[in-house]
Design an enzyme around this catalytic site. Structure first.
Site, PDB file in Angstrom:
ATOM      1  N   ASN A   1      77.023 -30.507 138.218  1.00  0.00           N
ATOM      2  CA  ASN A   1      76.340 -29.557 139.219  1.00  0.00           C
ATOM      3  C   ASN A   1      76.061 -28.235 139.159  1.00  0.00           C
ATOM      4  O   ASN A   1      76.010 -26.773 138.612  1.00  0.00           O
ATOM      5  CB  ASN A   1      78.065 -28.633 140.512  1.00  0.00           C
ATOM      6  CG  ASN A   1      77.036 -28.158 142.236  1.00  0.00           C
ATOM      7  OD1 ASN A   1      75.935 -28.046 142.397  1.00  0.00           O
ATOM      8  ND2 ASN A   1      78.112 -27.551 143.445  1.00  0.00           N
TER       9      ASN A   1
ATOM     10  N   LYS B   1      73.591 -26.243 140.581  1.00  0.00           N
ATOM     11  CA  LYS B   1      73.449 -25.273 141.736  1.00  0.00           C
ATOM     12  C   LYS B   1      71.751 -24.985 141.780  1.00  0.00           C
ATOM     13  O   LYS B   1      70.764 -26.144 141.712  1.00  0.00           O
ATOM     14  CB  LYS B   1      74.026 -24.264 141.621  1.00  0.00           C
ATOM     15  CG  LYS B   1      76.081 -24.715 141.420  1.00  0.00           C
ATOM     16  CD  LYS B   1      76.578 -23.660 141.578  1.00  0.00           C
ATOM     17  CE  LYS B   1      78.005 -23.894 141.166  1.00  0.00           C
ATOM     18  NZ  LYS B   1      79.016 -22.897 141.418  1.00  0.00           N
TER      19      LYS B   1
ATOM     20  N   HIS C   1      80.770 -28.655 149.289  1.00  0.00           N
ATOM     21  CA  HIS C   1      80.975 -27.230 148.568  1.00  0.00           C
ATOM     22  C   HIS C   1      81.020 -25.977 149.117  1.00  0.00           C
ATOM     23  O   HIS C   1      80.571 -25.465 150.502  1.00  0.00           O
ATOM     24  CB  HIS C   1      79.673 -27.582 147.802  1.00  0.00           C
ATOM     25  CG  HIS C   1      79.754 -26.494 145.968  1.00  0.00           C
ATOM     26  ND1 HIS C   1      79.827 -25.328 146.440  1.00  0.00           N
ATOM     27  CD2 HIS C   1      80.051 -27.263 144.575  1.00  0.00           C
ATOM     28  CE1 HIS C   1      80.255 -24.862 145.098  1.00  0.00           C
ATOM     29  NE2 HIS C   1      80.340 -25.712 143.781  1.00  0.00           N
TER      30      HIS C   1
ATOM     31  N   GLU D   1      80.155 -22.974 148.501  1.00  0.00           N
ATOM     32  CA  GLU D   1      78.895 -22.191 148.388  1.00  0.00           C
ATOM     33  C   GLU D   1      78.111 -23.275 149.819  1.00  0.00           C
ATOM     34  O   GLU D   1      78.002 -21.757 150.456  1.00  0.00           O
ATOM     35  CB  GLU D   1      77.867 -22.148 147.561  1.00  0.00           C
ATOM     36  CG  GLU D   1      78.625 -21.279 146.270  1.00  0.00           C
ATOM     37  CD  GLU D   1      78.746 -22.270 144.626  1.00  0.00           C
ATOM     38  OE1 GLU D   1      77.637 -22.828 144.838  1.00  0.00           O
ATOM     39  OE2 GLU D   1      79.385 -21.507 143.885  1.00  0.00           O
TER      40      GLU D   1
ATOM     41  N   GLU E   1      89.042 -27.530 144.754  1.00  0.00           N
ATOM     42  CA  GLU E   1      88.104 -27.014 143.933  1.00  0.00           C
ATOM     43  C   GLU E   1      88.597 -25.260 145.457  1.00  0.00           C
ATOM     44  O   GLU E   1      88.406 -25.321 146.271  1.00  0.00           O
ATOM     45  CB  GLU E   1      86.002 -26.994 144.426  1.00  0.00           C
ATOM     46  CG  GLU E   1      85.520 -27.953 143.382  1.00  0.00           C
ATOM     47  CD  GLU E   1      84.324 -27.334 143.205  1.00  0.00           C
ATOM     48  OE1 GLU E   1      83.951 -27.896 141.628  1.00  0.00           O
ATOM     49  OE2 GLU E   1      83.295 -26.760 143.962  1.00  0.00           O
TER      50      GLU E   1
ATOM     51  N   GLY F   1      82.959 -19.652 139.556  1.00  0.00           N
ATOM     52  CA  GLY F   1      82.214 -19.079 139.103  1.00  0.00           C
ATOM     53  C   GLY F   1      82.706 -18.538 138.948  1.00  0.00           C
ATOM     54  O   GLY F   1      82.056 -17.028 138.597  1.00  0.00           O
TER      55      GLY F   1
ATOM     56  N   SER G   1      85.914 -23.005 136.810  1.00  0.00           N
ATOM     57  CA  SER G   1      85.759 -22.899 135.675  1.00  0.00           C
ATOM     58  C   SER G   1      86.108 -23.469 134.960  1.00  0.00           C
ATOM     59  O   SER G   1      87.253 -22.761 133.870  1.00  0.00           O
ATOM     60  CB  SER G   1      86.549 -21.204 135.800  1.00  0.00           C
ATOM     61  OG  SER G   1      85.480 -20.403 136.818  1.00  0.00           O
TER      62      SER G   1
HETATM   63  C1  PEP Z   1      81.397 -25.372 141.512  1.00  0.00           C
HETATM   64  O1  PEP Z   1      80.207 -25.322 141.408  1.00  0.00           O
HETATM   65  O2  PEP Z   1      81.562 -26.952 142.045  1.00  0.00           O
HETATM   66  C2  PEP Z   1      81.939 -25.260 140.189  1.00  0.00           C
HETATM   67  C3  PEP Z   1      83.273 -25.761 140.013  1.00  0.00           C
HETATM   68  O3  PEP Z   1      81.625 -23.720 139.429  1.00  0.00           O
HETATM   69  P1  PEP Z   1      82.230 -23.215 137.741  1.00  0.00           P
HETATM   70  O4  PEP Z   1      82.319 -24.411 137.359  1.00  0.00           O
HETATM   71  O5  PEP Z   1      81.220 -22.305 137.778  1.00  0.00           O
HETATM   72  O6  PEP Z   1      83.210 -22.101 138.976  1.00  0.00           O
END
Ligand code: PEP
Length: 258
Positions: A9, A11, A96, A98, A168, A174, A214
């Site tokens: 992703n 983003k 997601h 966000e 998630e 992040g 992460s």
């Molecule tokens: C994500 O944006 O779905 C995500 C898991 O980000 P990160 O791997 O940076 O934590």
């Protein structure tokens, strides 16, 4: 056996040039991991076409980070499912954290998008996950149930064949803090049980449940080694081939598991 899916992703990152260059690097190595691992990248909407062109006939799939639930028309700023398909997308990420927590998307909106995307021919990666405060209050499973129920309201088993779930935990996205393999496995097992009771046990065994939060080269193998973890949704580490490819490699190494 469920085939691992490693999804990047991107983003709101990359430029057209850097995104196309990254796609080129991934396309060059993807054949080494195919068919053991399915690899997907989800660039920002403006870069879908140049990235899709660069990926060409390679083993790397392309997807979008969001879509709207209406057919093309007077919806300023939105992007319809058929437009994404026209750009070569096979998948779309929906729900997601966000979009839920920064852009205020509700389970009802996510449900409308999910239904529109599936009926329009896309595979949906439906993201669910709890906030840190919800985990600390012991509400993780309740939150997951609510998001699954809301997101999949009215979605039949035949439609849900086009579904991938991404667990998630919001506190791990992040932040550099990763769920422990035990925390991830427990949530994934709960989600699979939810799918078994909402649909059928046989169906639940076919659905891929990705972990996101992460994921990096150094934790990928342990996370992907859990029985109910069928891949990863990767944010930050998907922005460079040098950090994304080792995650694909970890999945490939584990892909002979029974
Ligand atoms: C994500 O944006 O779905 C995500 C898991 O980000 P990160 O791997 O940076 O934590």
């Amino acid at each position: 056996m469920r085939r691992f899916l490693i999804a990047g992703n991107w983003k709101m990152n990359t430029t057209r040039q850097s995104g196309v260059a990254l796609a080129g690097e991934l396309a060059a190595v993807a054949a080494n991991y195919d068919p053991a691992v399915e690899v997907l990248v989800c660039p920002p909407h403006p870069y879908l076409i140049p990235v899709a062109e660069k990926l060409g006939g390679s083993a790397v799939q392309i997807g979008a980070q969001d879509c709207y639930f209406q057919a093309p028309g007077a919806f300023t700023g939105e992007v319809a499912v058929e437009m994404l398909k026209d750009c070569g997308c096979r998948y779309v990420i929906l729900g997601h954290s966000e979009r839920r927590h920064v852009l205020g998307e509700t389970d009802e909106i996510i449900n409308r998008k999910t239904r529109a995307a599936i009926s329009g021919g896309l595979h949906v990666i439906l993201c669910v996950g709890e906030l840190l405060s919800e985990r600390q209050a012991g509400q993780t499973e309740e939150v997951l149930d609510r998001q699954m129920q809301g997101g999949l309201s009215g979605v039949t088993e035949a439609e849900a064949e086009h579904l991938v779930i991404a667990y998630e935990p919001v506190w791990a996205i992040g932040t550099g803090v990763t769920a422990t393999p035990e925390q991830a496995e427990s949530a994934h097992e709960h989600l699979r049980n939810w799918l078994a009771s909402r649909y059928t046990p046989a169906f639940s065994e076919r659905v891929r449940i990705l972990y996101g939060g992460s994921v990096k080269a150094d934790n990928a193998e342990t996370l992907l080694g859990q029985a109910n973890v069928d891949g990863a949704l990767v944010g930050g580490a998907s922005l460079k081939a040098s950090t994304f490819v080792p995650i694909i490699e970890a999945a490939c190494k584990l892909s002979t598991r029974t």
